[in-house]
Enzyme design. Structure first.
Site, short mmCIF file in Angstrom:
data_model
loop_
_atom_site.label_atom_id
_atom_site.label_comp_id
_atom_site.label_asym_id
_atom_site.label_seq_id
_atom_site.Cartn_x
_atom_site.Cartn_y
_atom_site.Cartn_z
N ASP A 69 0.66 -1.12 -0.35
CA ASP A 69 0.07 0.14 0.18
C ASP A 69 1.15 1.11 -0.44
OD1 ASP A 69 -1.83 2.12 0.58
OD2 ASP A 69 -2.66 0.34 1.46
N HIS A 71 -8.92 -3.28 -8.67
CA HIS A 71 -8.08 -1.49 -7.45
C HIS A 71 -8.10 -0.85 -8.66
CE1 HIS A 71 -8.79 1.14 -4.69
NE2 HIS A 71 -6.99 0.48 -4.24
#
Lengths: 422, 422
Positions: free
Chosen positions: A224, A309
């Site tokens: 992330d 995503h």
């Protein structure tokens, strides 16, 4: 000036104002952060002893933005008490700025009787943000348009207890005791002016707990932060206004880990568009490879699902401004009593950009429309803040530096709060 | 055997059983922990890179007891689901032991699809405790008398939500992500057998964030853990039974920091009996100096108040057995909505001893009667667990080692759970 216009946004700092602007840019970038110019920031910290680790408080921009993500976050929202006016906000900001500077430097704030608690700041940063009410009180004309809030989204499940506040303090450190102590001190120091509206406590990997240069993972197991800005130019284009100000968008995102973990690995990778093991796009070999959204497999199907995503988050070719800095933190709380969920977990998603309306909201809208990850995520909190420019220690401002250049404010938001407006 | 008798308690392991006992003691102490023999344990960890830090899972005693206090605690209480019998508990223990061993070693448990989350254990320890119901199901006669619970105290303000449970997992690590992940995995792995009753999340100083050898401080600013056992003999006398078992007392103690911080430093030191700066007793010069309770000042008054926390906690001369190991963790949560408190903070006080009734309860009773610190502390949770001996990896047990000697159990509590009792 806080009310940054969208015009000239893409020009960035360097191209904005000719020679004087360029000279100023160098000053800004030299002074603005703790990451050596050109080195990646927001990656895993290094292995220098933590007892010697501190982040400079003063600079053209606030610390805690470009600073590599520390392990612990206390994100505290405050509301002004009834009757506090613009003069009161100025007093609070003088006081908070002085105490935050002391804490970040390992010095005991004047009002504290606990010098032993502040000896090793462990990369403590304290970053302040203003909500709309501060502008309404002190400088209504200076309020940026985007401070009205992130537009409502179809899938929003926002809870009022995680909503907009008048002020925010983002307190980060690599030592949880320091992070707790700084929160406590700042709350106490400001108690006559403001009280806590909510507190979001999060964590990322501990200092030195993953090899240097690795991107941390969230509790979905995804790396992330791969596409974060890294160079000085990136930060000048995406994050910092010429005066050193920025903005912070806070989204609290609940994650259905129980459901997510029922997927097999191939399905998880399809949903995200990246490989789980190294974070590389499904069309690439390395985490930082550019994804190829046009690539097809042997059946003629897209290798990267257009609703993955990653594909939904990517800025379209004609909107390269839709990028921003992410500093996400995990939360992992006990399940609600009686719940059969294994945990109440999620992400405190912190996004920093010059202009949320131009940079952040279009990405959010694309994600909310069709991101496959939505099945396992729910946005339960939203707030937005203007982040004042950095500060200078009293007596150290350059004689030639005007307030417009940023970094010279004696306290957080002086440029907005001073000037007799309140 | 778990039902340790109070007779012979003071003899400790070394004096208990002649030559064979002594030989066994050496084995126990060589294998039982990760701290080199003779070195202080439970002091600040060292500065070796955290990526290489792991604690051996197997041994004569469970890891996570003598292990120096890691930065993060997830203390999870579980209750068995309806219908789970002794055979079910055995299956759960086999499963949990195997998965805990994998996680602590940086290996992915068989049932997990997330190998990337377990690469760097960061000193992860997972320690299991049994509450009374496990004994009631599997071996009623073996239940230690003290497992009936810590006697009620006059000042108790215990809340049922922090009370006794059937099982406990103490999960500690120096990386908060690892600590969260291990909790999640263990909860998921055991979901068919047990569900979370409560979760206590705490923190101490980050790995390497205070100089080596310093005792950490709690949020009252006090050094906490000065009088802990440190030598092998201390641990054999105070903490570990000859079979490697022990006990864990959990007290959740709310701390009124707002009130405490209104005291000046001299008053705080009088309340505690120690100096705030270095933790030395008011009659001494160094943290580890023995306090002199008979010392008087120039007015003939005791230098150390007999009702100070330290004086009340000290074992009387004729009861040297009233000592135990402390591994306290801080908690620091947001204030309750509408509250004017600055925080909801306190201590997750973890005490380890052979026999809580002989070692822990008398100290607690003295403190509850007259400790001056009581004005700022409230005990809101209480539970007690038997801690099974350590384990051995299947296939590695010494041929001559019997189960009575501990450390050879294939899974947590095998000695109690096996034997056809259930």
């Amino acid at each position: 000036m806080p009310g940054v216009s969208r015009r000239g946004f893409l020009a960035g700092a360097a191209g904005a104002a000719g020679a004087a602007g360029a000279a100023w840019t160098s000053m800004l970038l030299a002074g603005c952060d703790d990451a050596p110019a050109g080195e990646e920031s927001n990656s895993a910290p290094n292995n220098e002893p933590l007892t010697g680790a501190a982040v400079a408080f003063d600079g053209a921009t606030q610390a805690g933005i470009r600073t590599p993500t520390q392990a612990h976050l206390n994100l505290a929202a405050f509301n002004l008490r009834d009757g506090v006016d613009a003069a009161g906000v100025r007093r609070l900001m003088r006081l908070w700025t002085e105490d935050a500077r002391a804490l970040a430097s390992g010095r005991n704030p004047l009002s504290s009787l606990e010098p032993e608690m502040v000896e090793w700041p462990a990369n403590l940063t304290i970053t302040c943000g203003f909500g709309p009410r501060v502008f309404a009180l002190a400088a209504p004309d200076a309020a940026p348009a985007w401070l009205g809030g992130i537009p409502a989204m179809r899938r929003d499940a926002l809870r009022p207890e995680w909503g907009q506040s008048d002020l925010v303090l983002q307190i980060c450190a690599d030592d949880p005791v320091m992070c707790a102590w700084a929160l406590r001190h700042m709350t106490r120091a400001g108690v006559d002016y403001a009280r806590i509206a909510w507190l979001q406590q999060g964590f990322m990997n501990a200092y030195g707990s993953i090899p240097k240069g690795r991107t941390p993972r969230n509790l979905f197991g995804q790396v992330d932060g791969t596409v974060n800005p890294s160079t000085d130019d990136d930060f000048a284009q995406q994050v910092f206004n010429p005066d050193g100000s920025s903005s912070l968008v806070v989204r609290r995102i609940a994650m259905d880990l129980d459901g997510w973990e029922r997927l097999d690995r191939a399905s998880r990778e399809q949903v995200v568009g990246r490989r789980l093991d190294d974070g590389a796009p499904l069309t690439g070999h390395d985490e930082h490879d550019a994804p190829d959204l046009s690539a097809r497999d042997e059946f003629g199907l897209p290798v990267i699902d257009p609703n993955s995503h990653m594909a939904r988050a990517m800025p379209p070719a004609d909107h390269p401004e839709q990028r921003f800095l992410r500093r996400p933190y995990n939360y992992n709380l006990p399940p609600a009593p009686g719940s059969e969920s294994l945990s109440d977990a999620g992400l405190i998603f912190l996004a920093y950009q010059k202009d949320p309306e131009a940079q952040f909201t279009p990405v959010l809208r694309r994600l909310m429309e069709a991101d496959r990850l939505n099945e396992w995520t729910t946005h339960i909190g939203s707030a937005v803040y203007w982040l004042p420019p950095g500060t200078a220690q009293p007596g150290t401002a350059q004689p030639g530096a005007s307030q417009e250049r940023g970094g010279g404010d004696a306290y957080w938001g002086e440029t907005v709060l001073a000037g007799g407006r309140g």
